[in-house]
Design a protein around this motif. Sequence first.
Motif, PDB file in Angstrom:
ATOM      1  N   ASN A  80     -11.661 -42.528 -30.153  1.00 48.09           N
ATOM      2  CA  ASN A  80     -12.777 -43.310 -29.095  1.00 48.09           C
ATOM      3  C   ASN A  80     -12.760 -44.671 -29.680  1.00 48.09           C
ATOM      4  O   ASN A  80     -12.446 -45.320 -29.170  1.00 48.09           O
ATOM      5  CB  ASN A  80     -13.569 -42.566 -28.593  1.00 48.09           C
ATOM      6  CG  ASN A  80     -14.008 -41.020 -28.228  1.00 48.09           C
ATOM      7  OD1 ASN A  80     -12.778 -40.915 -27.094  1.00 48.09           O
ATOM      8  ND2 ASN A  80     -14.645 -40.106 -27.889  1.00 48.09           N
ATOM      9  N   LEU A  81     -13.070 -44.083 -31.278  1.00 47.96           N
ATOM     10  CA  LEU A  81     -13.014 -45.880 -32.350  1.00 47.96           C
ATOM     11  C   LEU A  81     -12.246 -46.907 -31.733  1.00 47.96           C
ATOM     12  O   LEU A  81     -11.862 -48.039 -32.176  1.00 47.96           O
ATOM     13  CB  LEU A  81     -13.958 -45.619 -33.129  1.00 47.96           C
ATOM     14  CG  LEU A  81     -15.069 -45.041 -33.671  1.00 47.96           C
ATOM     15  CD1 LEU A  81     -15.243 -44.626 -34.912  1.00 47.96           C
ATOM     16  CD2 LEU A  81     -16.186 -46.641 -32.868  1.00 47.96           C
ATOM     17  N   GLU A  84     -11.360 -48.137 -28.340  1.00 47.79           N
ATOM     18  CA  GLU A  84     -12.465 -48.725 -27.507  1.00 47.79           C
ATOM     19  C   GLU A  84     -12.558 -50.582 -28.884  1.00 47.79           C
ATOM     20  O   GLU A  84     -12.137 -51.084 -28.609  1.00 47.79           O
ATOM     21  CB  GLU A  84     -13.809 -48.802 -28.589  1.00 47.79           C
ATOM     22  CG  GLU A  84     -14.741 -49.664 -28.341  1.00 47.79           C
ATOM     23  CD  GLU A  84     -16.584 -48.852 -28.733  1.00 47.79           C
ATOM     24  OE1 GLU A  84     -17.639 -49.729 -28.367  1.00 47.79           O
ATOM     25  OE2 GLU A  84     -16.621 -47.401 -28.799  1.00 47.79           O
ATOM     26  N   TYR A  85     -11.718 -50.343 -30.373  1.00 46.03           N
ATOM     27  CA  TYR A  85     -11.825 -51.689 -30.805  1.00 46.03           C
ATOM     28  C   TYR A  85     -10.101 -52.014 -31.123  1.00 46.03           C
ATOM     29  O   TYR A  85     -10.013 -52.844 -31.758  1.00 46.03           O
ATOM     30  CB  TYR A  85     -12.420 -51.054 -32.093  1.00 46.03           C
ATOM     31  CG  TYR A  85     -13.802 -51.274 -32.363  1.00 46.03           C
ATOM     32  CD1 TYR A  85     -14.303 -52.346 -32.564  1.00 46.03           C
ATOM     33  CD2 TYR A  85     -14.488 -50.222 -32.817  1.00 46.03           C
ATOM     34  CE1 TYR A  85     -16.344 -52.370 -32.214  1.00 46.03           C
ATOM     35  CE2 TYR A  85     -16.111 -50.057 -31.567  1.00 46.03           C
ATOM     36  CZ  TYR A  85     -16.840 -51.007 -32.330  1.00 46.03           C
ATOM     37  OH  TYR A  85     -18.147 -51.226 -32.495  1.00 46.03           O
ATOM     38  N   ARG A  86      -9.200 -51.988 -30.258  1.00 43.46           N
ATOM     39  CA  ARG A  86      -7.606 -52.324 -30.282  1.00 43.46           C
ATOM     40  C   ARG A  86      -7.040 -51.891 -31.681  1.00 43.46           C
ATOM     41  O   ARG A  86      -7.165 -52.458 -31.897  1.00 43.46           O
ATOM     42  CB  ARG A  86      -7.527 -53.227 -29.560  1.00 43.46           C
ATOM     43  CG  ARG A  86      -8.490 -52.629 -27.985  1.00 43.46           C
ATOM     44  CD  ARG A  86      -8.203 -54.268 -27.108  1.00 43.46           C
ATOM     45  NE  ARG A  86      -6.611 -54.804 -27.330  1.00 43.46           N
ATOM     46  CZ  ARG A  86      -5.968 -54.153 -25.931  1.00 43.46           C
ATOM     47  NH1 ARG A  86      -6.578 -54.266 -25.104  1.00 43.46           N
ATOM     48  NH2 ARG A  86      -4.773 -54.408 -25.912  1.00 43.46           N
ATOM     49  N   ARG A 238      -2.400 -47.206 -28.897  1.00 51.00           N
ATOM     50  CA  ARG A 238      -3.599 -47.078 -28.495  1.00 51.00           C
ATOM     51  C   ARG A 238      -3.059 -46.410 -26.892  1.00 51.00           C
ATOM     52  O   ARG A 238      -4.694 -45.423 -26.272  1.00 51.00           O
ATOM     53  CB  ARG A 238      -4.038 -48.561 -27.788  1.00 51.00           C
ATOM     54  CG  ARG A 238      -5.014 -48.931 -27.214  1.00 51.00           C
ATOM     55  CD  ARG A 238      -5.635 -50.496 -27.551  1.00 51.00           C
ATOM     56  NE  ARG A 238      -6.441 -50.383 -26.369  1.00 51.00           N
ATOM     57  CZ  ARG A 238      -7.168 -50.659 -25.371  1.00 51.00           C
ATOM     58  NH1 ARG A 238      -6.289 -50.399 -24.558  1.00 51.00           N
ATOM     59  NH2 ARG A 238      -8.393 -50.727 -25.464  1.00 51.00           N
TER      60      ARG A 238
END
Length: 241
Positions: A80-81, A84-86, A238
């Motif tokens: 998830n992180l 979210e942060y690519r 991603r």
Amino acid sequence: MIKDLIEDIPLVSPNTEISKVIGLMKEKNYYEVFLEENGKVACINAREILKVKNLFTKASTIKFYVPFLSLGDSISKAANLMGEYRLRSLPVKEGKKVIGMITAFKLCEKVKADYPIKGIMTPHPITLDLRDKVSKAKSIMLRRKIDHLPITEEGKLKGVLTSSLLLYYLLPSQKISEITDEKIKRLDYPIKRISLEDPKTCNVNDSISKVVKEILSKRASYSIVTLWDEIQGIVTLRDII
């Protein structure tokens, strides 16, 4: 839990020159490196370095802070992180100490999904022609925040330009402090002057598990999704994460 997936992390000093960071990335095939500063962990990646005009610039000047994981965190939290942060990697801390990282490659090893790759691909990716200028490719990558551009000739896929390949191509032959006439000329050259990566491809109906297996075996960060030799989409780490 993530504790069995931890790898060594490439840490550089905040005062490390960008030229040396690039050398490390090229030697070890890293897309991103990390640095510790004021108790936080920051990241530098290939796309951010494309913005740099002075190779003597310190690493700390283009850093961006990223979240970190702890030993008790789950794979799903890491995924998830990253999404979210690519990011393709996340630092792992034990207490206040950075002990390693979790990479998208390690997470992809855990992916089990039998439905078609077309369900998660990015359809109709931006493509460029071999005759387009290098400057156009750089501009698109920075503006759209992407790292992969399929390159075509007369509509046929001929290769893939990644942000890392572009970065290495634009580097001058010797370490210098500013953009030179040589670098400016390189931006005006057509893309066909760059040694493009042989495109990794898959079929729209291939299963996610099959595509992931092929990506991991080639240590790639993407696969171009095709149907009858026509580009349908692109799937990146991603997308899979």
